[in-house]
Scaffold this motif. Structure first.
Motif, PDB file in Angstrom:
ATOM      1  N   ILE A 238       0.831  -1.205   0.000  1.00  0.00           N
ATOM      2  CA  ILE A 238       0.000   0.000   0.000  1.00  0.00           C
ATOM      3  C   ILE A 238       0.863   1.251   0.000  1.00  0.00           C
ATOM      4  N   ALA A 239       2.095   1.125   0.503  1.00  0.00           N
ATOM      5  CA  ALA A 239       3.006   2.272   0.531  1.00  0.00           C
ATOM      6  C   ALA A 239       3.343   2.777  -0.864  1.00  0.00           C
ATOM      7  N   ALA A 240       3.046   1.986  -1.888  1.00  0.00           N
ATOM      8  CA  ALA A 240       3.239   2.469  -3.260  1.00  0.00           C
ATOM      9  C   ALA A 240       2.356   3.678  -3.539  1.00  0.00           C
ATOM     10  N   TYR A 241       1.299   3.818  -2.765  1.00  0.00           N
ATOM     11  CA  TYR A 241       0.397   4.978  -2.888  1.00  0.00           C
ATOM     12  C   TYR A 241       1.152   6.284  -2.660  1.00  0.00           C
ATOM     13  N   VAL A 242       2.195   6.237  -1.797  1.00  0.00           N
ATOM     14  CA  VAL A 242       2.987   7.432  -1.525  1.00  0.00           C
ATOM     15  C   VAL A 242       4.353   7.327  -2.199  1.00  0.00           C
ATOM     16  N   LEU A 243       4.415   6.518  -3.253  1.00  0.00           N
ATOM     17  CA  LEU A 243       5.626   6.319  -4.041  1.00  0.00           C
ATOM     18  C   LEU A 243       6.725   5.620  -3.250  1.00  0.00           C
ATOM     19  N   GLY A 244       6.305   4.757  -2.324  1.00  0.00           N
ATOM     20  CA  GLY A 244       7.273   3.943  -1.612  1.00  0.00           C
ATOM     21  C   GLY A 244       7.798   2.843  -2.510  1.00  0.00           C
ATOM     22  N   PRO A 245       8.982   2.298  -2.183  1.00  0.00           N
ATOM     23  CA  PRO A 245       9.571   1.253  -3.026  1.00  0.00           C
ATOM     24  C   PRO A 245       8.886  -0.083  -2.815  1.00  0.00           C
ATOM     25  N   GLY A 246       9.059  -0.987  -3.772  1.00  0.00           N
ATOM     26  CA  GLY A 246       8.555  -2.337  -3.602  1.00  0.00           C
ATOM     27  C   GLY A 246       7.561  -2.773  -4.646  1.00  0.00           C
ATOM     28  N   LEU A 247       6.980  -3.928  -4.413  1.00  0.00           N
ATOM     29  CA  LEU A 247       6.102  -4.581  -5.382  1.00  0.00           C
ATOM     30  C   LEU A 247       4.711  -3.961  -5.461  1.00  0.00           C
ATOM     31  N   GLY A 248       4.408  -3.060  -4.570  1.00  0.00           N
ATOM     32  CA  GLY A 248       3.102  -2.400  -4.629  1.00  0.00           C
ATOM     33  C   GLY A 248       2.872  -1.657  -5.921  1.00  0.00           C
ATOM     34  N   SER A 249       3.952  -1.238  -6.569  1.00  0.00           N
ATOM     35  CA  SER A 249       3.807  -0.515  -7.837  1.00  0.00           C
ATOM     36  C   SER A 249       3.167  -1.397  -8.905  1.00  0.00           C
ATOM     37  N   PHE A 250       3.475  -2.700  -8.881  1.00  0.00           N
ATOM     38  CA  PHE A 250       2.831  -3.630  -9.812  1.00  0.00           C
ATOM     39  C   PHE A 250       1.330  -3.701  -9.546  1.00  0.00           C
ATOM     40  N   ILE A 251       0.963  -3.772  -8.282  1.00  0.00           N
ATOM     41  CA  ILE A 251      -0.455  -3.885  -7.929  1.00  0.00           C
ATOM     42  C   ILE A 251      -1.209  -2.621  -8.289  1.00  0.00           C
ATOM     43  N   PHE A 252      -0.678  -1.464  -7.912  1.00  0.00           N
ATOM     44  CA  PHE A 252      -1.366  -0.207  -8.193  1.00  0.00           C
ATOM     45  C   PHE A 252      -1.431   0.061  -9.687  1.00  0.00           C
ATOM     46  N   SER A 253      -0.352  -0.281 -10.397  1.00  0.00           N
ATOM     47  CA  SER A 253      -0.346  -0.092 -11.847  1.00  0.00           C
ATOM     48  C   SER A 253      -1.433  -0.944 -12.500  1.00  0.00           C
ATOM     49  N   GLY A 254      -1.550  -2.195 -12.049  1.00  0.00           N
ATOM     50  CA  GLY A 254      -2.557  -3.077 -12.618  1.00  0.00           C
ATOM     51  C   GLY A 254      -3.967  -2.621 -12.304  1.00  0.00           C
ATOM     52  N   LEU A 255      -4.202  -2.220 -11.057  1.00  0.00           N
ATOM     53  CA  LEU A 255      -5.542  -1.792 -10.657  1.00  0.00           C
ATOM     54  C   LEU A 255      -5.956  -0.502 -11.348  1.00  0.00           C
ATOM     55  N   SER A 256      -4.992   0.376 -11.579  1.00  0.00           N
ATOM     56  CA  SER A 256      -5.327   1.647 -12.235  1.00  0.00           C
ATOM     57  C   SER A 256      -5.653   1.465 -13.712  1.00  0.00           C
ATOM     58  N   ARG A 257      -5.198   0.339 -14.302  1.00  0.00           N
ATOM     59  CA  ARG A 257      -5.464   0.080 -15.721  1.00  0.00           C
ATOM     60  C   ARG A 257      -6.382  -1.120 -15.913  1.00  0.00           C
ATOM     61  N   LEU A 258      -7.137  -1.471 -14.880  1.00  0.00           N
ATOM     62  CA  LEU A 258      -7.955  -2.677 -14.923  1.00  0.00           C
ATOM     63  C   LEU A 258      -8.839  -2.690 -16.163  1.00  0.00           C
ATOM     64  N   GLY A 259      -8.753  -3.787 -16.897  1.00  0.00           N
ATOM     65  CA  GLY A 259      -9.452  -3.888 -18.172  1.00  0.00           C
ATOM     66  C   GLY A 259      -8.530  -3.675 -19.349  1.00  0.00           C
ATOM     67  N   GLY A 260      -7.355  -3.090 -19.077  1.00  0.00           N
ATOM     68  CA  GLY A 260      -6.384  -2.850 -20.131  1.00  0.00           C
ATOM     69  C   GLY A 260      -5.460  -4.030 -20.313  1.00  0.00           C
ATOM     70  N   ALA A 261      -4.557  -3.920 -21.254  1.00  0.00           N
ATOM     71  CA  ALA A 261      -3.630  -5.013 -21.553  1.00  0.00           C
ATOM     72  C   ALA A 261      -2.703  -5.276 -20.378  1.00  0.00           C
ATOM     73  N   ASN A 262      -2.649  -6.524 -19.963  1.00  0.00           N
ATOM     74  CA  ASN A 262      -1.753  -7.000 -18.905  1.00  0.00           C
ATOM     75  C   ASN A 262      -2.035  -6.395 -17.523  1.00  0.00           C
ATOM     76  N   ALA A 263      -3.123  -5.667 -17.370  1.00  0.00           N
ATOM     77  CA  ALA A 263      -3.420  -5.036 -16.079  1.00  0.00           C
ATOM     78  C   ALA A 263      -3.625  -6.098 -14.997  1.00  0.00           C
ATOM     79  N   PHE A 264      -4.385  -7.115 -15.330  1.00  0.00           N
ATOM     80  CA  PHE A 264      -4.656  -8.179 -14.360  1.00  0.00           C
ATOM     81  C   PHE A 264      -3.365  -8.919 -14.006  1.00  0.00           C
ATOM     82  N   TYR A 265      -2.537  -9.195 -15.002  1.00  0.00           N
ATOM     83  CA  TYR A 265      -1.275  -9.887 -14.756  1.00  0.00           C
ATOM     84  C   TYR A 265      -0.360  -9.061 -13.855  1.00  0.00           C
ATOM     85  N   SER A 266      -0.383  -7.764 -14.044  1.00  0.00           N
ATOM     86  CA  SER A 266       0.449  -6.890 -13.232  1.00  0.00           C
ATOM     87  C   SER A 266       0.048  -6.961 -11.762  1.00  0.00           C
TER      88      SER A 266
END
Length: 213
Positions: free
Chosen positions: A152-180
């Motif tokens: 969840i710390a990716a919300y404040v640009l913290g390091p780690g794997l949260g960026s994959f989750i937030f990136s996928g959720l923000s593009r849900l329905g788009g290409a590879n969003a679910f995989y991300s």
């Protein structure tokens, strides 16, 4: 899914390293702070009750809310993530440290003092080692908990794997969003399991055979 992971394996490995590094550093810091507080309060029933209440109340604070509030003070980045993770990580450890130290057999403590050991030596050589299994259990709980909060710390640009989750959720329905989103989630779960196994091994190495028995 497999092709997605293979194509991004270098990025996944790097973000996994960042995620584990952030969590472990925060756990170490949280453990130090929690132990200091526990040592200061465990002899006083009133202060012990206050520490336990603080731990319980602190865990009810939503992580998103805390991160949002911290943004106004420390801004985006690693500092905000470290403060939030250390705060959440400290709470279970503090509770367990107080319980562990309070539960040490007073006879053993009095015997140590009777043979001339100072209060500091008694704490370091008798009380903390006897309370260590309980404290370590709190460390394990905290580690698993903040492993997820670190995402969840990716919300404040913290390091780690949260960026994959937030990136996928923000593009849900788009290409590879679910995989991300799925890749980030699975990687965090696997890392949590590996770190927990390492903590179990640490416990076996740092707990005397007499206590384990």
């Amino acid at each position: 899914m497999w092709d997605y992971v293979v194509e991004r394996r270098d990025e996944i490995l790097f973000l996994s390293y960042q995620h584990v590094s952030l969590v472990l550093q925060c756990i170490v810091l949280a453990t130090v702070v929690a132990l200091v507080v526990a040592v200061l309060v465990y002899r006083s029933p009133r202060m012990t009750a206050l520490a336990n209440s603080t731990s319980a109340i602190g865990l009810t604070i939503p992580s998103f809310a805390l991160l949002g509030l911290l943004l106004t003070w420390s801004g985006f980045g690693v500092v905000t993530a470290v403060i939030a993770l250390t705060f959440y990580g400290m709470l279970p450890i503090l509770r367990n440290a107080v319980v562990g130290l309070s539960g040490v057999d007073r006879t053993a403590v009095e015997s140590a003092r009777g043979i001339g050991m100072s209060r500091l030596n008694t704490l370091a050589r008798i009380e903390l080692p006897l309370a260590w299994p309980v404290i370590l259990a709190g460390v394990r709980v905290s580690t698993q908990m903040i492993m997820g909060i670190a995402a969840i710390a990716a919300y404040v640009l913290g390091p780690g794997l949260g960026s994959f989750i937030f990136s996928g959720l923000s593009r849900l329905g788009g290409a590879n969003a679910f995989y991300s989103a799925l890749t980030g989630t699975i990687a965090i779960v696997l890392l949590a399991l590996v770190v927990d196994v390492l903590l179990v091994l640490l416990g076996r190495l740092t707990t005397s055979r007499g206590i384990r028995a």
